[in-house]
Design an enzyme around this catalytic site. Structure first.
Site, PDB file in Angstrom:
ATOM      1  N   GLY A  54       9.959  -0.286 -10.318  1.00  0.00           N
ATOM      2  CA  GLY A  54       8.632  -1.125 -10.077  1.00  0.00           C
ATOM      3  C   GLY A  54       8.366  -2.338 -10.621  1.00  0.00           C
ATOM      4  O   GLY A  54       7.980  -3.532 -10.456  1.00  0.00           O
ATOM      5  N   ASP A 110       4.800  -1.271 -13.955  1.00  0.00           N
ATOM      6  CA  ASP A 110       4.079  -2.147 -12.937  1.00  0.00           C
ATOM      7  C   ASP A 110       2.735  -1.899 -12.686  1.00  0.00           C
ATOM      8  O   ASP A 110       1.898  -2.748 -12.882  1.00  0.00           O
ATOM      9  CB  ASP A 110       4.856  -1.855 -11.490  1.00  0.00           C
ATOM     10  CG  ASP A 110       5.103  -0.604 -11.269  1.00  0.00           C
ATOM     11  OD1 ASP A 110       4.737   0.367 -12.172  1.00  0.00           O
ATOM     12  OD2 ASP A 110       5.902  -0.480 -10.186  1.00  0.00           O
ATOM     13  N   ASP A 113      -1.630   4.306 -12.326  1.00  0.00           N
ATOM     14  CA  ASP A 113      -2.253   5.011 -11.451  1.00  0.00           C
ATOM     15  C   ASP A 113      -2.877   6.239 -12.023  1.00  0.00           C
ATOM     16  O   ASP A 113      -4.116   6.200 -12.393  1.00  0.00           O
ATOM     17  CB  ASP A 113      -1.163   5.415 -10.334  1.00  0.00           C
ATOM     18  CG  ASP A 113      -1.900   5.981  -9.026  1.00  0.00           C
ATOM     19  OD1 ASP A 113      -3.024   5.968  -9.093  1.00  0.00           O
ATOM     20  OD2 ASP A 113      -1.132   6.732  -8.433  1.00  0.00           O
ATOM     21  N   LYS A 141      -5.434   0.839 -11.377  1.00  0.00           N
ATOM     22  CA  LYS A 141      -6.203   1.314 -10.306  1.00  0.00           C
ATOM     23  C   LYS A 141      -7.206   1.731 -10.955  1.00  0.00           C
ATOM     24  O   LYS A 141      -7.447   2.415 -11.981  1.00  0.00           O
ATOM     25  CB  LYS A 141      -5.677   2.411  -9.531  1.00  0.00           C
ATOM     26  CG  LYS A 141      -4.144   1.835  -8.501  1.00  0.00           C
ATOM     27  CD  LYS A 141      -4.035   2.983  -7.612  1.00  0.00           C
ATOM     28  CE  LYS A 141      -2.762   2.405  -6.981  1.00  0.00           C
ATOM     29  NZ  LYS A 141      -2.141   3.463  -5.899  1.00  0.00           N
ATOM     30  N   VAL A 164      -0.638   0.028  -2.875  1.00  0.00           N
ATOM     31  CA  VAL A 164       0.082  -1.543  -2.689  1.00  0.00           C
ATOM     32  C   VAL A 164       1.569  -1.491  -2.885  1.00  0.00           C
ATOM     33  O   VAL A 164       2.246  -0.553  -3.490  1.00  0.00           O
ATOM     34  CB  VAL A 164      -0.790  -2.435  -3.850  1.00  0.00           C
ATOM     35  CG1 VAL A 164      -2.058  -2.415  -3.493  1.00  0.00           C
ATOM     36  CG2 VAL A 164      -0.441  -1.787  -5.318  1.00  0.00           C
ATOM     37  N   ASP A 170       7.383  -0.678  -4.366  1.00  0.00           N
ATOM     38  CA  ASP A 170       7.907  -0.321  -2.825  1.00  0.00           C
ATOM     39  C   ASP A 170       7.239   0.701  -2.127  1.00  0.00           C
ATOM     40  O   ASP A 170       6.085   1.440  -2.813  1.00  0.00           O
ATOM     41  CB  ASP A 170       9.424   0.366  -3.278  1.00  0.00           C
ATOM     42  CG  ASP A 170       9.381   1.689  -3.636  1.00  0.00           C
ATOM     43  OD1 ASP A 170       8.522   1.883  -4.762  1.00  0.00           O
ATOM     44  OD2 ASP A 170       9.983   2.690  -2.937  1.00  0.00           O
ATOM     45  N   ARG A 176       9.835  -4.526  -2.105  1.00  0.00           N
ATOM     46  CA  ARG A 176      10.026  -5.049  -3.356  1.00  0.00           C
ATOM     47  C   ARG A 176       9.985  -6.414  -3.186  1.00  0.00           C
ATOM     48  O   ARG A 176       9.653  -6.980  -4.342  1.00  0.00           O
ATOM     49  CB  ARG A 176      11.097  -4.110  -3.985  1.00  0.00           C
ATOM     50  CG  ARG A 176      11.107  -2.722  -4.302  1.00  0.00           C
ATOM     51  CD  ARG A 176      11.789  -2.379  -5.153  1.00  0.00           C
ATOM     52  NE  ARG A 176      12.226  -0.704  -5.459  1.00  0.00           N
ATOM     53  CZ  ARG A 176      11.318   0.061  -6.028  1.00  0.00           C
ATOM     54  NH1 ARG A 176      10.322  -0.381  -6.690  1.00  0.00           N
ATOM     55  NH2 ARG A 176      11.650   1.376  -5.854  1.00  0.00           N
TER      56      ARG A 176
HETATM   57  P1  5GP Z   1       1.192   7.399 -12.645  1.00  0.00           P
HETATM   58  O1  5GP Z   1       2.189   8.306 -13.214  1.00  0.00           O
HETATM   59  O2  5GP Z   1       0.328   6.450 -13.595  1.00  0.00           O
HETATM   60  O3  5GP Z   1       0.419   8.104 -11.704  1.00  0.00           O
HETATM   61  O4  5GP Z   1       1.842   6.351 -11.597  1.00  0.00           O
HETATM   62  C1  5GP Z   1       2.639   5.228 -12.095  1.00  0.00           C
HETATM   63  C2  5GP Z   1       3.891   5.017 -11.024  1.00  0.00           C
HETATM   64  O5  5GP Z   1       3.622   5.313  -9.756  1.00  0.00           O
HETATM   65  C3  5GP Z   1       4.146   3.653 -11.329  1.00  0.00           C
HETATM   66  O6  5GP Z   1       4.963   3.251 -12.246  1.00  0.00           O
HETATM   67  C4  5GP Z   1       4.603   3.222 -10.008  1.00  0.00           C
HETATM   68  O7  5GP Z   1       6.034   3.329  -9.961  1.00  0.00           O
HETATM   69  C5  5GP Z   1       3.937   4.173  -8.869  1.00  0.00           C
HETATM   70  N1  5GP Z   1       2.706   3.765  -8.168  1.00  0.00           N
HETATM   71  C6  5GP Z   1       1.364   4.049  -8.475  1.00  0.00           C
HETATM   72  N2  5GP Z   1       0.575   3.421  -7.554  1.00  0.00           N
HETATM   73  C7  5GP Z   1       1.260   2.745  -6.687  1.00  0.00           C
HETATM   74  C8  5GP Z   1       0.924   2.026  -5.739  1.00  0.00           C
HETATM   75  O8  5GP Z   1      -0.005   1.857  -5.125  1.00  0.00           O
HETATM   76  N3  5GP Z   1       2.196   1.394  -4.950  1.00  0.00           N
HETATM   77  C9  5GP Z   1       3.462   1.736  -5.346  1.00  0.00           C
HETATM   78  N4  5GP Z   1       4.302   1.162  -4.627  1.00  0.00           N
HETATM   79  N5  5GP Z   1       3.730   2.470  -6.517  1.00  0.00           N
HETATM   80  C10 5GP Z   1       2.679   3.107  -7.166  1.00  0.00           C
HETATM   81 MG    MG Z   2       6.581   2.882 -11.713  1.00  0.00          MG
END
Ligand code: 5GP
Ligand code: MG
Length: 198
Positions: A54, A110, A113, A141, A164, A170, A176
């Site tokens: 991403g 990217d 979350d 977020k 998003v 993606d 992408r």
């Molecule tokens: P975390 O481990 O912080 O929960 O998630 C991070 C990863 O989840 C990011 O690097 C990304 O690849 C994916 N991700 C989190 N939120 C989104 C989103 O809204 N859209 C997309 N396409 N990928 C997300």
């Molecule tokens: Mg990622």
């Protein structure tokens, strides 16, 4: 689950409900982030560790605005298997190749979350005894349940807690290459893999 039409770019991009961050706004902010990073690491040798896939487009724009002595490594992680829109179990698909011992490392991702990915990436770099580790995400977020203690050093934008796509991000391997960061129509988040192009 319904079948969606992925056979033309008009059909795929027709699934966009709304632009959250237009390309000009992203470009401007990425330059600001690059200036902050360049300022902080001025005179040092920087090693960037990018978390694929991403971060690819963000990374490409960011590094071209960094007039620094810089090395680049990549790791690949997944926490969004297939068509999910919420983080699930973190999986390190491909570890970094570099030895980070004694290096000043900036991890680039990217989006933050749940914070799980960045937390795990920081842990993996710290295991090799770097001189320093900092973190940079384009998006964060607004969630109340982000993993405690993970506070990125550089954040491009704080966005609402919605799924998003675009500018590298993606859904089910698609979108992408969208230049803007967008939200999809609800019906586009309920497609099965039947006609997936990837
Ligand atoms: P975390 O481990 O912080 O929960 O998630 C991070 C990863 O989840 C990011 O690097 C990304 O690849 C994916 N991700 C989190 N939120 C989104 C989103 O809204 N859209 C997309 N396409 N990928 C997300
Ligand atoms: Mg990622």
């Amino acid at each position: 689950m319904t079948k969606c039409d992925f056979t033309s770019v008009d059909a795929v991009w027709g699934n966009i409900a709304r632009v959250v961050l237009p390309r000009e706004v992203i470009a401007h902010r990425v330059k600001e982030l690059a200036a902050q990073v360049a300022d902080f690491y001025d005179g040092a040798e920087l090693t960037i560790l990018a978390v694929l896939t991403g971060s690819l487009i963000f990374l490409a724009d960011l590094v071209r605005d960094l007039p620094l002595v810089m090395r680049l490594d990549v790791a690949s992680a997944s926490s969004y298997p297939g068509g999910s829109v919420r983080s699930e179990a973190f999986e390190l698909l491909m570890p970094a190749k570099s030895d980070f011992e004694g290096k000043d490392v900036l991890i680039v991702d990217d989006i933050l979350d749940s914070g799980q990915t960045l937390t795990r990436m920081v842990e993996s770099v710290q295991a090799s005894n770097p001189a320093s580790v900092r973190t940079c995400v384009l998006l964060r977020k607004r969630r109340s349940d982000i993993v405690a203690g993970i506070e990125p050093d550089y954040v491009g934008f704080d966005i609402d807690d919605e799924f998003v796509v675009g500018y590298g991000l993606d859904y089910n391997h698609l979108y992408r290459n969208l230049p803007d960061i967008c939200v999809l129509k609800p019906e586009a988040l309920a497609c099965d893999e039947g006609s997936d192009l990837s």
